[in-house]
Write an enzyme that holds these catalytic residues in place. Structure first.
Site, PDB file in Angstrom:
ATOM      1  N   ASP A 422       0.847  -1.201   0.000  1.00 13.97           N
ATOM      2  CA  ASP A 422       0.000   0.000   0.000  1.00 13.97           C
ATOM      3  C   ASP A 422       0.879   1.247   0.000  1.00 13.97           C
ATOM      4  O   ASP A 422       2.082   1.171   0.268  1.00 13.97           O
ATOM      5  CB  ASP A 422      -0.883  -0.036   1.267  1.00 13.97           C
ATOM      6  CG  ASP A 422      -1.989   1.013   1.236  1.00 13.97           C
ATOM      7  OD1 ASP A 422      -2.339   1.501   0.148  1.00 13.97           O
ATOM      8  OD2 ASP A 422      -2.501   1.346   2.324  1.00 13.97           O
ATOM      9  N   GLU A 425       2.800   4.823  -4.058  1.00 13.09           N
ATOM     10  CA  GLU A 425       2.879   5.737  -5.222  1.00 13.09           C
ATOM     11  C   GLU A 425       4.212   6.454  -5.274  1.00 13.09           C
ATOM     12  O   GLU A 425       4.688   6.714  -6.396  1.00 13.09           O
ATOM     13  CB  GLU A 425       1.713   6.733  -5.160  1.00 13.09           C
ATOM     14  CG  GLU A 425       0.345   6.098  -5.296  1.00 13.09           C
ATOM     15  CD  GLU A 425      -0.063   5.263  -4.087  1.00 13.09           C
ATOM     16  OE1 GLU A 425       0.437   5.571  -2.977  1.00 13.09           O
ATOM     17  OE2 GLU A 425      -0.843   4.323  -4.248  1.00 13.09           O
ATOM     18  N   ASP A 501      -9.281   3.557  -2.804  1.00 10.93           N
ATOM     19  CA  ASP A 501     -10.232   4.094  -1.822  1.00 10.93           C
ATOM     20  C   ASP A 501     -11.453   4.728  -2.458  1.00 10.93           C
ATOM     21  O   ASP A 501     -11.691   5.939  -2.365  1.00 10.93           O
ATOM     22  CB  ASP A 501      -9.508   5.106  -0.932  1.00 10.93           C
ATOM     23  CG  ASP A 501      -8.364   4.452  -0.169  1.00 10.93           C
ATOM     24  OD1 ASP A 501      -8.283   3.212  -0.169  1.00 10.93           O
ATOM     25  OD2 ASP A 501      -7.556   5.185   0.417  1.00 10.93           O
TER      26      ASP A 501
HETATM   27  O1  MIG Z   1      -3.962   6.168   4.204  1.00  8.69           O
HETATM   28  O2  MIG Z   1      -3.873   1.005   5.475  1.00  8.69           O
HETATM   29  O3  MIG Z   1      -5.996   2.063  -0.001  1.00  8.69           O
HETATM   30  O4  MIG Z   1      -7.050  -0.049   1.463  1.00  8.69           O
HETATM   31  O5  MIG Z   1      -7.147   0.251   4.251  1.00  8.69           O
HETATM   32  C1  MIG Z   1      -4.758   5.050   4.036  1.00  8.69           C
HETATM   33  C2  MIG Z   1      -5.028   1.746   5.548  1.00  8.69           C
HETATM   34  C3  MIG Z   1      -3.898   3.815   3.942  1.00  8.69           C
HETATM   35  C4  MIG Z   1      -5.073   2.990   1.982  1.00  8.69           C
HETATM   36  C5  MIG Z   1      -5.537   1.762   1.296  1.00  8.69           C
HETATM   37  C6  MIG Z   1      -6.618   1.118   2.107  1.00  8.69           C
HETATM   38  C7  MIG Z   1      -6.108   0.790   3.494  1.00  8.69           C
HETATM   39  C8  MIG Z   1      -5.592   2.052   4.168  1.00  8.69           C
HETATM   40  N1  MIG Z   1      -4.579   2.680   3.331  1.00  8.69           N
END
Ligand code: MIG
Length: 806
Positions: A422, A425, A501
């Protein structure tokens, strides 16, 4: 600065972090420094070519300020490179050439002609290029490119009827024409709806369909870019890159062929472990081992199949990577083992930011190895993320990938079945401006050096690569499972994706369908949305419709943001629970088919979820459809995307189709109106298909066509690892009032079923012969053993012919 948006984006992080985000934004601006955007420099035309040099597989054209190299990688696959400019780092393309190609070269009317057996290219002295097929039809035309500083741009003519698809993950209509898109991977901020751009995972490619042909273009240039696809000028696409050489690959051919060649160049999606095609339950906010156990018990108590559970950042100690909160997860390895013993795989989230803390062992190691990205003044760059101020591994350095990979592998050795990457980017919290590191941040770029302008869009791809390579090497007998939020061209070699999201709205449900189809047309076949949307409270009806759609998508995952109402299938009560159970069971029944599609994707890059115009794009009536999809060659799924709707129109492509629920037969092309009560969405099966399903063993569902031939394929292996496999093809031929099924086998994995079932749809059998011997016609499913040939005579036939002729 749009403060409202900034606050919205930061609403999950808490006040302390939000305040720090103000400082982060200020520091980021300072690090970025005053920067004259390349676009603000004047664009200049390149000067005419002075020389043309034939090459064995192409040609070079040289002018005073620019050069163009054209190479044929196969008769219908080209690579064009305009220089000067940095050539791309070796991250997306894995093959130099595909097929030896004979070309011819000649002076043309206003320049030169270079051609293969499949493509003729006319290059003018000024740099205008036309691409034609052997019949002389022009399938792409480019104006000479222009430069501004290190930036390149060019203009591609669009035909009135031309449609464009691709660009990676977009919250846009499936046909991308008429809008401007940015290539700069970013988190749209806490939640997003239709129209948000850019998103987490851009791929600079498009697929074009028009009356004169079809092609794919992939720009191998990771710099920030804009793709103006007929927004400013309706009849032109304008593409601009902030830096790098202007290099692009062209594949002339219809969609399936184009994706096949594109994934030959950028890599095929490998076969996933079979469990990954099952159901995944996730939630941000499973805060303890006991809570996870309770969720699993809920699935068992409600008789719901569950294949994987995902642990979000809650399992970590203060969100530090490669740590576990020992109070709330006192024995994580034990928990993972306990779940695996129940057939449930666990996927652990992992973020790239390492807390900038000299007490943190991972930070210390990284610092000592010089693993973190630095600013031009030599300081380690720090960005704000979940654990606080963080340093970021430079994944463009092979040694950093190996170091990070070893830590990632340790999570898997602890018992995780896969990793969920996650924030890669990468995203940083900032009160205003880009939620990404400053462009001045330095990167190794495999030793040649570079900065974040070039490395940014590659970050997610390379974080995925680091994990994938470590898992492949560390566990040579298991297939890696990775889910990544960000990526670039080629990320299909390493990871699955999800649509991030999204909002919990009907509009977002509809959008995620176009987004998933568009990702497949960008070479990334394994994706799916958070069921119910990420950031809100879906109604039971919205949840049901989303669940029903996702049941036919590669990633079938229920996930939600922290603080939203619980969303396990029983949370809504009845009838939601029963409907979800039905679709979970249907998913399990479809596993043999899905797994076969996965194998096909590994051979050809073909996405599992396909637009209706797949494979050849020959029917323009299908080009604009984005509210239905094909799942492989046999199924057509038409989800319900609006509230209160209990019937819908479905456009069926040419051919015969069976309604999956009723066996009613329709003939396309054309529209049909079908019922869609809350417990069902329209699903059709193409006549001629043999659909393998898991129903107390294996059942082959044969959907008879009234004429012609059909085929069903079944891929089988051990479900994981790299051992033997087998492919069974069931070739169906209609011969007057008879059906012949020929079984063609390949591979060395033993046939795992002593008997299996056959069910006929749309065909009443009168008599049947297995390998020449007549068998009695059963009333229920036919229970069969392996055969070579099955011949079935249709009831009602008066002819005297007796069984198989051959
Ligand atoms: O700033 O890890 O897209 O699936 O639950 C949010 C927490 C960070 C973004 C991900 C989402 C995840 C969440 N993350």
């Amino acid at each position: 600065m749009d403060l409202r948006k900034a606050l919205l984006a930061l609403r999950f992080v808490g006040l302390r972090t939000a305040l720090r985000a103000v400082r982060a934004a200020w520091e980021r601006d300072r690090a970025e420094g005053p920067r004259k955007a390349p676009a603000e420099l004047p664009w200049r035309a390149i000067q005419p070519f002075e020389r043309a040099i034939p090459l064995p597989d192409g040609a070079r054209f040289v002018g005073p300020d620019a050069a163009l190299e054209i190479r044929f990688l196969a008769p219908e696959v080209l690579r064009l490179t305009w220089t000067p400019g940095l050539l791309p780092p070796p991250y997306a393309v894995v093959r130099e050439t595909l097929e030896e190609t004979r070309i011819a070269w000649a002076p043309g009317p206003d320049g030169w002609i270079v051609e293969s057996a499949a493509v003729r290219i006319a290059v003018s002295a000024h740099g205008r290029i036309a691409f034609q097929d052997p019949a002389g039809r022009i399938w792409r035309e480019e104006d000479p490119p222009e430069r501004a500083g290190t930036a390149w741009r060019h203009r591609v003519r669009l035909r009135p009827e031309e449609r464009l698809y691709g660009l990676g993950e977009r919250a846009a209509p499936l046909d991308r024409r008429g809008r401007i898109y940015r290539m700069w991977n970013r988190d749209p901020g806490g939640r997003y709806g239709p129209g948000a751009d850019p998103l987490y995972l851009g791929v600079p490619l498009w697929l074009s369909l028009h009356a004169q042909g079809a092609y794919l273009v992939f720009y191998e240039n990771p710099f920030e870019a804009t793709f103006d696809l007929g927004a400013t000028e309706p009849d032109a696409a304008r593409v601009a890159f902030a830096g790098g050489a202007l290099r692009y690959y062209l594949v002339h051919g219809p969609p399936a062929r184009a994706i096949d060649r594109y994934t030959a160049l950028t890599g095929r999606p490998p076969l996933p472990p079979r469990w990954a095609l099952g159901f995944h339950q996730s939630r941000w906010g499973y805060r303890s081992a006991d809570e996870v156990r309770a969720v699993v018990r809920g699935f068992q108590a409600h008789d719901l199949p569950l294949h994987a559970i995902h642990l979000d950042i809650d399992y970590m100690d203060n969100y530090r990577v490669f740590t576990v909160d020992r109070e709330r997860f006192p024995d994580l390895p034990g928990l993972l083992q306990e779940l695996e013993a129940q057939g449930i795989r666990t996927v652990l989230i992992l973020d790239p930011g390492v807390k900038s803390d000299p007490e943190d062992p991972v930070y210390r190691e990284g610092e000592a190895r010089g693993a973190f990205c630095r600013l031009p003044d030599g300081r380690i760059y720090r960005g704000l993320v979940w654990p606080g101020w963080c340093a970021f591994p430079d994944f463009t350095d092979p040694e950093v990938r190996a170091w990070w990979g070893a830590h990632s592998r340790a999570l898997v050795e602890m018992g995780a079945a896969g990793l969920w990457l996650d924030m890669n980017e990468p995203t940083i919290f900032t009160a205003w401006g880009e939620p990404t590191p400053p462009r001045t941040v330095l990167h190794a770029m495999e030793g040649r050096g570079g900065d974040h302008r070039e490395a940014h869009n590659l970050y997610g791809l390379l974080m995925s690569r680091a994990a994938w390579e470590a898992l492949r090497r560390g566990r040579p007998d298991r297939r890696p499972f990775l889910l990544t939020r960000s990526g670039w061209a080629g990320v299909q070699r390493y990871a699955w994706g999800w649509t991030g999201d999204t909002e919990s709205t009907w509009a977002a449900l509809r959008q995620t369908l176009a987004t998933v189809i568009g990702l497949g047309l960008s070479g990334i076949p394994y994706t799916g949305p958070d069921i119910g949307g990420f950031s809100g409270a879906p109604s039971a009806e919205l949840f049901i419709r989303w669940f029903q759609m996702a049941a036919f998508m590669p990633l079938f995952r229920n996930h939600a943001a922290k603080g939203t109402p619980r969303r396990e299938p029983w949370a809504f009560g009845e009838p939601t629970l029963s409907i979800a159970r039905e679709f979970l069971r249907l998913r399990v029944r479809l596993m043999p088919y899905l797994y076969t599609l996965a194998w096909e994707a590994a051979q050809t890059g073909a996405p599992l979820v396909r637009p209706l115009f797949w494979p050849d794009g020959s029917d323009p009536d299908l080009w604009g459809i984005e509210d239905a999809f094909q799942l492989g060659p046999a199924l057509l799924v038409a989800p319900i995307l609006e509230e209160g709707v209990r019937a819908r129109t479905v456009f069926l492509p040419a051919g015969e189709w069976y309604d999956f629920w009723s066996d009613r037969r329709f003939t396309g092309p054309g529209r049909v109106e079908v019922e869609a009560p809350l417990e069902r969405i329209p699903v059709f099966v193409r006549a001629g298909s043999v659909l393998p399903m898991a129903e107390d063993g294996l059942t082959l569902h044969l959907y008879a066509a009234s004429a012609g031939e059909g085929e069903g394929v079944l891929y089988q292996d051990a479900g994981d690892g790299f051992g033997p496999h087998r492919v069974d093809r069931f070739r169906v031929e209609r011969e007057g009032k008879g059906l012949r099924v020929r079984w063609v086998r390949e591979g060395d994995f033993p046939w795992p079923w002593s008997t299996f079932a056959l069910r006929l749809h749309g065909f009443a059998a009168a008599r049947a012969w297995v390998d020449g011997e007549e068998i009695p016609i059963p009333t229920g499913p036919w229970i069969l053993r392996p055969f070579q040939e099955l011949w079935i005579k249709e009831a009602g036939e008066s002819s005297t012919s007796e069984g198989p002729i051959s």
